[in-house]
Write a protein that holds these residues in place. Structure first.
Motif, short mmCIF file in Angstrom:
data_model
loop_
_atom_site.label_atom_id
_atom_site.label_comp_id
_atom_site.label_asym_id
_atom_site.label_seq_id
_atom_site.Cartn_x
_atom_site.Cartn_y
_atom_site.Cartn_z
N ALA A 45 0.83 -1.21 0.00
CA ALA A 45 0.00 0.00 0.00
C ALA A 45 0.86 1.26 0.00
O ALA A 45 0.43 2.29 -0.50
N GLU A 46 2.08 1.16 0.53
CA GLU A 46 2.97 2.32 0.58
C GLU A 46 3.46 2.70 -0.82
O GLU A 46 3.69 3.86 -1.11
N ASP A 47 3.65 1.68 -1.67
CA ASP A 47 4.24 1.92 -2.99
C ASP A 47 3.22 1.98 -4.13
O ASP A 47 3.54 2.51 -5.19
N MET A 48 2.05 1.42 -3.91
CA MET A 48 1.08 1.31 -5.00
C MET A 48 -0.28 1.84 -4.59
O MET A 48 -0.90 1.30 -3.67
N PRO A 49 -0.77 2.85 -5.31
CA PRO A 49 -2.09 3.39 -4.96
C PRO A 49 -3.20 2.36 -5.14
O PRO A 49 -4.19 2.38 -4.40
N GLU A 50 -3.04 1.43 -6.10
CA GLU A 50 -4.07 0.41 -6.32
C GLU A 50 -4.20 -0.49 -5.09
O GLU A 50 -5.30 -0.88 -4.70
N MET A 51 -3.08 -0.81 -4.48
CA MET A 51 -3.11 -1.67 -3.30
C MET A 51 -3.72 -0.93 -2.12
O MET A 51 -4.49 -1.51 -1.35
N LYS A 52 -3.41 0.34 -2.00
CA LYS A 52 -4.00 1.16 -0.93
C LYS A 52 -5.52 1.22 -1.10
O LYS A 52 -6.27 1.05 -0.13
N LEU A 53 -5.97 1.44 -2.34
CA LEU A 53 -7.41 1.45 -2.61
C LEU A 53 -8.04 0.12 -2.26
O LEU A 53 -9.12 0.06 -1.67
N ALA A 54 -7.38 -0.96 -2.64
CA ALA A 54 -7.92 -2.30 -2.38
C ALA A 54 -8.09 -2.52 -0.88
O ALA A 54 -9.14 -3.00 -0.43
N GLU A 55 -7.08 -2.16 -0.12
CA GLU A 55 -7.16 -2.36 1.33
C GLU A 55 -8.24 -1.49 1.95
O GLU A 55 -8.98 -1.94 2.83
N ASP A 56 -8.34 -0.25 1.50
CA ASP A 56 -9.36 0.66 2.03
C ASP A 56 -10.77 0.15 1.72
O ASP A 56 -11.65 0.13 2.58
N LYS A 57 -10.98 -0.27 0.47
CA LYS A 57 -12.30 -0.75 0.07
C LYS A 57 -12.66 -2.04 0.81
O LYS A 57 -13.81 -2.23 1.21
N PHE A 58 -11.67 -2.90 1.01
CA PHE A 58 -11.94 -4.15 1.73
C PHE A 58 -12.30 -3.86 3.19
O PHE A 58 -13.19 -4.48 3.75
N SER A 59 -11.60 -2.89 3.77
CA SER A 59 -11.91 -2.50 5.14
C SER A 59 -13.34 -1.97 5.25
O SER A 59 -14.08 -2.32 6.18
N ARG A 60 -13.74 -1.15 4.28
CA ARG A 60 -15.12 -0.63 4.27
C ARG A 60 -16.12 -1.76 4.04
O ARG A 60 -17.21 -1.77 4.63
N ALA A 61 -15.76 -2.73 3.19
CA ALA A 61 -16.64 -3.88 2.96
C ALA A 61 -16.83 -4.67 4.25
O ALA A 61 -17.94 -5.13 4.54
N GLN A 62 -15.75 -4.82 5.02
CA GLN A 62 -15.87 -5.53 6.30
C GLN A 62 -16.80 -4.78 7.25
O GLN A 62 -17.60 -5.39 7.96
N GLY A 63 -16.71 -3.45 7.24
CA GLY A 63 -17.63 -2.65 8.05
C GLY A 63 -19.07 -2.81 7.60
O GLY A 63 -19.99 -2.91 8.41
N ASN A 64 -19.26 -2.85 6.27
CA ASN A 64 -20.60 -3.08 5.73
C ASN A 64 -21.14 -4.44 6.14
O ASN A 64 -22.34 -4.59 6.39
N MET A 65 -20.27 -5.43 6.20
CA MET A 65 -20.71 -6.77 6.63
C MET A 65 -21.22 -6.72 8.07
O MET A 65 -22.25 -7.30 8.39
N GLN A 66 -20.50 -6.01 8.93
CA GLN A 66 -20.91 -5.90 10.32
C GLN A 66 -22.24 -5.17 10.44
O GLN A 66 -23.05 -5.48 11.31
N ASP A 67 -22.47 -4.19 9.56
CA ASP A 67 -23.72 -3.43 9.57
C ASP A 67 -24.84 -4.16 8.83
O ASP A 67 -25.95 -3.65 8.73
N GLN A 68 -24.51 -5.32 8.26
CA GLN A 68 -25.43 -6.12 7.44
C GLN A 68 -25.89 -5.36 6.19
O GLN A 68 -26.99 -5.57 5.70
N SER A 69 -25.03 -4.47 5.71
CA SER A 69 -25.28 -3.79 4.42
C SER A 69 -24.62 -4.63 3.35
O SER A 69 -23.56 -4.28 2.82
#
Length: 118
Positions: A45-69
């Motif tokens: 994530a430090e070297d590649m913006p695509e990897m940073k985006l992937a990690e951020d989106k996955f983190s938000r997806a995990q939050g959505n799972m907890q919210d049952q969204s």
């Protein structure tokens, strides 16, 4: 008599509207796997913006799972998977290009040696 079928149809529509998306457990697993594969080949994530985006989106997806969204979770997980695969592909492409460059350099040196020997 025609009112009953209409009421039944409306009831079915109302129930369908209340139905929720199923939890995207398989997509979450695939996304986590794609992130691990990208990291394994050297994407960070430090070297590649695509990897940073992937990690951020996955983190938000995990939050959505907890919210049952689940719909939002599925979309974000799919996006994160694609971003991780893009990061992986870029790393692999860069490594392949470095190998090609090294081989071309060796070929040039060998040609010079052969030319000098003749």
């Amino acid at each position: 008599m025609t009112i009953r079928p209409l009421i039944a149809a409306l009831a079915l529509l109302a129930m369908a509207g209340c139905a929720t998306d199923p939890a995207p457990n398989e997509q979450m697993r695939l996304t986590a796997q794609a992130l691990e594969q990208a990291k394994a080949v050297g994407a960070s994530a430090e070297d590649m913006p695509e990897m940073k985006l992937a990690e951020d989106k996955f983190s938000r997806a995990q939050g959505n799972m907890q919210d049952q969204s689940y719909k939002k979770a599925r979309v974000r997980a799919e996006q994160a998977e694609l971003d991780a695969r893009l990061a992986e592909a870029k790393v692999l492409t860069g490594k392949s290009q470095a190998q090609v460059d090294a081989l071309n350099s060796r070929i040039t040196r060998l040609r010079k040696q052969v030319g000098d020997a003749q």
